[in-house]
Design an enzyme around this catalytic site. Structure first.
Site, PDB file in Angstrom:
ATOM      1  N   GLY A 269       3.056  -5.044  -5.599  1.00  0.00           N
ATOM      2  CA  GLY A 269       2.468  -6.022  -4.684  1.00  0.00           C
ATOM      3  C   GLY A 269       1.893  -7.237  -5.382  1.00  0.00           C
ATOM      4  O   GLY A 269       2.181  -8.371  -5.018  1.00  0.00           O
ATOM      5  N   MET A 271      -0.768  -8.552  -9.120  1.00  0.00           N
ATOM      6  CA  MET A 271      -1.398  -8.178 -10.384  1.00  0.00           C
ATOM      7  C   MET A 271      -2.627  -9.037 -10.646  1.00  0.00           C
ATOM      8  O   MET A 271      -2.578 -10.260 -10.521  1.00  0.00           O
ATOM      9  CB  MET A 271      -0.350  -8.336 -11.510  1.00  0.00           C
ATOM     10  CG  MET A 271      -0.888  -8.052 -12.888  1.00  0.00           C
ATOM     11  SD  MET A 271      -1.420  -6.313 -13.065  1.00  0.00           S
ATOM     12  CE  MET A 271      -2.754  -6.513 -14.235  1.00  0.00           C
ATOM     13  N   GLU A 306      -6.892  -7.654  -5.333  1.00  0.00           N
ATOM     14  CA  GLU A 306      -6.732  -8.275  -6.659  1.00  0.00           C
ATOM     15  C   GLU A 306      -7.990  -9.055  -7.032  1.00  0.00           C
ATOM     16  O   GLU A 306      -8.429  -9.039  -8.172  1.00  0.00           O
ATOM     17  CB  GLU A 306      -5.502  -9.185  -6.702  1.00  0.00           C
ATOM     18  CG  GLU A 306      -4.185  -8.520  -6.317  1.00  0.00           C
ATOM     19  CD  GLU A 306      -3.902  -7.199  -7.005  1.00  0.00           C
ATOM     20  OE1 GLU A 306      -4.349  -7.004  -8.147  1.00  0.00           O
ATOM     21  OE2 GLU A 306      -3.242  -6.333  -6.388  1.00  0.00           O
TER      22      GLU A 306
HETATM   23  N1  B3K Z   1      -2.906  -3.290 -11.311  1.00  0.00           N
HETATM   24  C1  B3K Z   1      -1.683  -3.658 -10.673  1.00  0.00           C
HETATM   25  C2  B3K Z   1      -0.618  -2.629 -10.755  1.00  0.00           C
HETATM   26  C3  B3K Z   1       0.175  -2.673 -11.984  1.00  0.00           C
HETATM   27  C4  B3K Z   1       1.346  -1.741 -11.907  1.00  0.00           C
HETATM   28  C5  B3K Z   1       2.054  -1.677 -13.185  1.00  0.00           C
HETATM   29  N2  B3K Z   1       3.234  -0.866 -13.155  1.00  0.00           N
HETATM   30  C6  B3K Z   1      -1.889  -4.045  -9.252  1.00  0.00           C
HETATM   31  C7  B3K Z   1      -3.090  -3.494  -8.603  1.00  0.00           C
HETATM   32  O1  B3K Z   1      -3.264  -2.327  -8.437  1.00  0.00           O
HETATM   33  O2  B3K Z   1      -3.921  -4.262  -8.246  1.00  0.00           O
HETATM   34 ZN    ZN Z   2      -5.336  -2.469  -8.180  1.00  0.00          ZN
END
Ligand code: B3K
Ligand code: ZN
Length: 893
Positions: A269, A271, A306
């Site tokens: 979705g 990052m 995010e």
């Molecule tokens: N932290 C990222 C997810 C990353 C996935 C990597 N394979 C998005 C989120 O959870 O906000």
């Molecule tokens: Zn997250």
């Protein structure tokens, strides 16, 4: 069976092996020079030996890098000074402090894994979490190595007029040959997984936010020029999130600028890169004519998620990837509470719980089950799961509820204050909660280290003479791969008791009624033992227990409710969630009746279900969104979770029968409600309007089950005259999903008109793909193969893959679970072939698509064997990625 190791043996990483890094990287200076077809990355790392670790060897991560130069303190290293493996570069520096310089060449244009630096349409962008940074340069690519980053990006000015990285812009200017550069500095130390870089031809929408301490923050959303008109909702959502985090958690934003970039090709979705979030276009763009209500809500939720990571994830990050739920579970909890505050709390709870029970419970009962803090993994990308995210959020929610709002806020304040700028563990989070409350969390910790969904079996007894009511609660958690025998969990069980005239006051054995609050009809019982009784005094009549209110713990509740008990809860319970639950249980009872009747057998709908619905139709005060959910039958995945052996076709048939029977029984109410709600007003994405559309469109889907000609006309008219995507695609969906021949004929025409109308809107075309992939009519396999050949399909775009292959395998029971005459035919073989092709290009996506096959043990023998043989064939593949190898081998183990 014996499982062959793939050619390059896949390593298992264990939490118990955690060690600090041998070196720290105080400063990271990068120069990224992008040319057509190749990019050069120069890195200057100011390094320091970690004195608490013995041995001077430095092992840098690096994958697919062509090393061009390497030097320490300006002195080039001769080849015998370092060893270069496929994923590690080892050397032994001679001093404790030094500057390591490398220059590598990479090819973003050839990077189809969408991890590291890659090209998506007209732009270059990065995805580094969890271990993508090592595809950009040699580094200590682990979250406990936090560094001060300065990044200079250069590229051709006309092709990439926009050059972005984390933090604040410190310098920009022109270079020779039509090139230009920009230098960004991020003042906050961060691990490499939060690094981001974007270069491309992008337009932007600008706004600003004044923080609680009066600081002005520039807000910028970068998109392709054509999408500039679709950014408003994301921008409003961002501002609401910033304000909410200040008010609810006292968290202020900490840079002068916050940027979001929308990318078409993205594995998930979005990052949370520091100051430079990168988003899948599907989670940022929204406009009434192209985006459904669910799409609008997703944008709001993901933008918030995010943004909230800036504190829960970035300022305080994870020590290692076993701690992933530290940031993800907490942040999902935060975004879920935000959405609850923006819309309806009960509705949001119903949505979250449905997702958890339909998908996370299945994960917890399958071969990939893992605790929210796993103790080992082969490929960390496989652990971005519903367990880490959604169950992780449930665990935080239990803590918040046990502490109450004031103490929980004190706990989060302490956690942020204590660990700001650090990389920490889930234990640190729980310790902050224990310290502010004085509570003992030692048993609660089992939620972090045991997988599996506890089953809570409750029996009751009423003693009329003693006026005593006893609830006896037992917990049992089935074995999961990592642990056969489970210790009991600490389970908060929120409850009430329903009497003939309403809710009863609750007095436990050791309590004195006078000491209790006046409104004493709602209680949290803390279940800590394998079997435990709670005795209530002064209970004037045999009550119906209202159990697990608001889904107070992620457990499977087993209490033998009669249908009359359930009707009593629907009519008399004050708790909206439990009322919804009771309706779902009545539906489940009807579905079980239909299943018991068998395929050709006569099924009669128990009249209590339509009676309950009729009374709900008559309740003017009932929230329309809640009613829409109450009218929606339990999802097939949820039904499957209730079976000891899954027969997917039987579930599908039974659910369809109940739907048809309800459509008949409630025809009048459904039509009347549909007409009453079909008002022509301007689109708004507020909770009330969304609720109205959702109830209207649920009614339409029932009406289209066996529509009269007049009803079919109503549906076509809605499709043709709709001024928003919610109504347009709901009408189209109602036609496509109906088993009625006339509806199907109308659907064929409508689908082709829809494509002609929307062919230039990629996100709308994705919805069109997904809907056709889910079409239950016979011949689905041929249709899905045709979709893969369609001009608009793109086998390197994850959104399209998810829409077509994911839509078919996860949302089209009659066709996906069709077995075919030979093992090479049928839905499972189709999926295995697709995975084979995809795995070489994008292993993360390939491994995700495997999910439906991993559940093979739960299915009736014919399905189970067919799934298993596809998994076995995949395991034979010579070049299976570590991602798929982990999932396939664990599924077969
Ligand atoms: N932290 C990222 C997810 C990353 C996935 C990597 N394979 C998005 C989120 O959870 O906000
Ligand atoms: Zn997250």
């Amino acid at each position: 069976m014996n499982i062959a190791e793939p050619t390059s043996a896949v390593q298992t990483v264990y939490l118990n092996d955690y060690q600090q890094p041998a070196y720290w990287i105080d400063k990271t200076e990068l120069e990224v020079d992008i040319y057509s077809g190749e990019t050069f990355v120069r890195s200057r790392l100011t390094m320091r030996k970690n004195s608490s670790i013995e041995g001077a060897q430095l092992d840098l991560h690096g994958e697919g890098l062509e090393l061009l130069e390497i030097a320490i303190d300006g002195e080039p290293l001769s080849e015998e000074r370092y060893v270069q493996g496929p994923s590690v570069l080892s050397l032994t520096p001679e001093t404790e402090k030094f500057v390591l310089e490398t220059k590598v060449r990479i090819e973003p244009e050839q990077n189809t894994s969408l991890e590291g630096l890659y090209r998506s349409r007209t732009m270059y962008c990065t995805q580094c979490e969890a271990e993508g940074f090592r595809k950009i340069t040699y580094y200590l690519d682990r979250p406990d190595v936090m560094s001060d980053f300065t990044t200079r990006v250069s590229a051709d000015k006309s092709r990439c007029p926009v050059l972005l990285s984390n933090g604040n812009l410190v310098e920009a200017g022109s270079l020779d040959n039509g090139r230009h550069f920009a230098t960004w500095h991020d003042p906050h130390k961060k691990p490499a997984y939060l690094f981001a870089l974007v270069a491309g031809d992008l337009a932007k929408v600008e706004d600003s936010f004044t923080t609680c301490s009066g600081k002005q923050v520039a807000l910028e959303i970068f998109v392709e020029e054509k999408d500039l008109g679709k950014c408003d909702h994301a921008m409003q959502s961002l501002k609401k999130s910033m304000q909410w985090d200040e008010q609810t958690y006292g968290r202020e934003y900490d840079l002068d600028i916050f940027m979001i970039v929308a990318v078409d090709d993205f594995n998930m979705g979005a990052m949370e890169n520091k100051g430079l979030n990168i988003f899948n276009t599907s989670c940022v763009l929204a406009s009434p004519t192209t985006t459904t209500d669910a799409g609008f809500q997703r944008v709001e939720g993901v933008v918030a998620h995010e943004y909230f990571h800036n504190w829960s994830g970035n300022r305080v990050t994870c020590r290692d990837w076993f701690q992933l739920s530290l940031k993800e579970g907490f942040t999902v909890y935060r975004d879920s509470e935000f959405s609850a505050d923006m819309g309806s709390r009960t509705v949001k709870r119903v949505e979250d719980v449905s997702l958890l029970r339909t998908h996370q419970f299945a994960e917890d009962a399958g071969p990939m089950a893992h605790p929210i803090r796993p103790s080992s993994y082969m490929e960390i990308s496989n652990f971005y799961t519903l367990t880490i995210y959604e169950k992780g959020a449930e665990v935080v929610r239990m803590i918040a509820n046990l502490l109450g709002p004031e103490l929980f806020r004190k706990g989060t304040d302490l956690y942020f204050e204590r660990h700001d700028g650090q990389a920490v563990t889930t234990e640190d989070f729980v310790r902050a909660m224990a310290d502010v409350s004085g509570r003992d969390f030692s048993q609660f910790d089992n939620w972090y280290n045991q997988a599996g969904t506890p089953e809570l079996t409750i029996v009751d007894a009423y003693d009329e003479n003693a006026r005593e009511y006893t609830l006896t609660v037992s917990q049992y958690t089935p074995a999961t791969p990592e642990c056969a025998v489970k210790k009991p969990f600490h389970i908060p069980l929120r409850m009430g008791l329903i009497g003939e005239a309403g809710e009863l006051a609750l007095t436990l054995a050791d309590e004195i009624a006078e000491d209790l609050p006046e409104d004493n009809t709602d209680r949290v019982l803390e279940v800590t033992q394998t079997t435990q009784s709670f005795v209530f005094h002064n209970v004037p009549e045999k009550p119906v227990p209202s159990l697990l209110r608001n889904f107070s713990a992620p457990v499977k509740l087993k209490y033998d409710y009669s249908r009359d008990d359930l009707c009593a809860i629907v009519m008399r319970d004050s708790n909206g969630f439990t009322r919804y639950e009771a309706v779902q249980s009545l539906c489940m009872a009807a579905i079980n009746d239909a299943m018991a009747a068998g395929e050709g057998g006569r099924f009669v709908l128990d009249e209590r279900l339509p009676r309950v619905y009729r009374s709900l139709f008559a309740q003017a005060e009932l929230d329309q969104a809640m009613f829409a959910y109450m009218l929606t039958l339990p999802a097939e995945g949820y039904i499957a979770e209730q079976q000891s052996e899954i027969d997917p076709q039987a579930i599908y048939q039974a659910r369809s029968k109940v739907k048809s029977a309800l459509a008949q029984a409630l025809a009048g109410e459904l039509e009347q409600t549909y007409r009453a709600l079909s008002v022509d007003v301007e689109y708004s994405a507020d909770a009330e309007s969304i609720a109205r559309r959702s109830l209207k469109n649920v009614c339409l889907s029932y009406l289209m089950d066996q529509p009269s000609d007049a009803t079919l006309e109503l549906c076509k008219t809605q499709f043709e005259t709709a001024t928003n995507m919610t109504d347009e695609i709901a009408a189209l969906t109602a036609m496509v999903m109906s088993e009625n021949a006339k509806a199907q004929a109308a659907a064929a025409v409508a689908l082709s008109d829809f494509y002609v109308k929307w062919r230039d809107e990629a996100l709308v075309v994705n919805q069109w793909f997904a809907l056709q992939a889910r079409n239950p009519a016979a011949g689905g396999l041929k249709r899905v193969n045709d979709l893969l050949q369609h001009e608009a399909y793109d086998s390197s775009n994850p959104n399209k893959i998810r829409a077509v292959i994911g839509g078919f395998c996860g949302g089209n029971t009659p066709n996906f679970h069709s077995l075919g005459e030979t093992p090479e035919q049928g839905g499972y073989a189709f999926l295995a072939q697709q995975i084979q092709q995809l795995d070489a290009k994008n292993p993360q996506i390939a491994a995700r698509l495997l999910t439906p096959l991993t559940r093979w043990r739960r299915y009736a023998p014919a399905y189970s064997q067919a799934m298993r043989s596809q998994l076995e064939a995949l395991l034979e593949m010579p070049s299976l990625s570590p991602d798929c190898y982990e999932v396939v081998s664990k599924s077969l183990a």
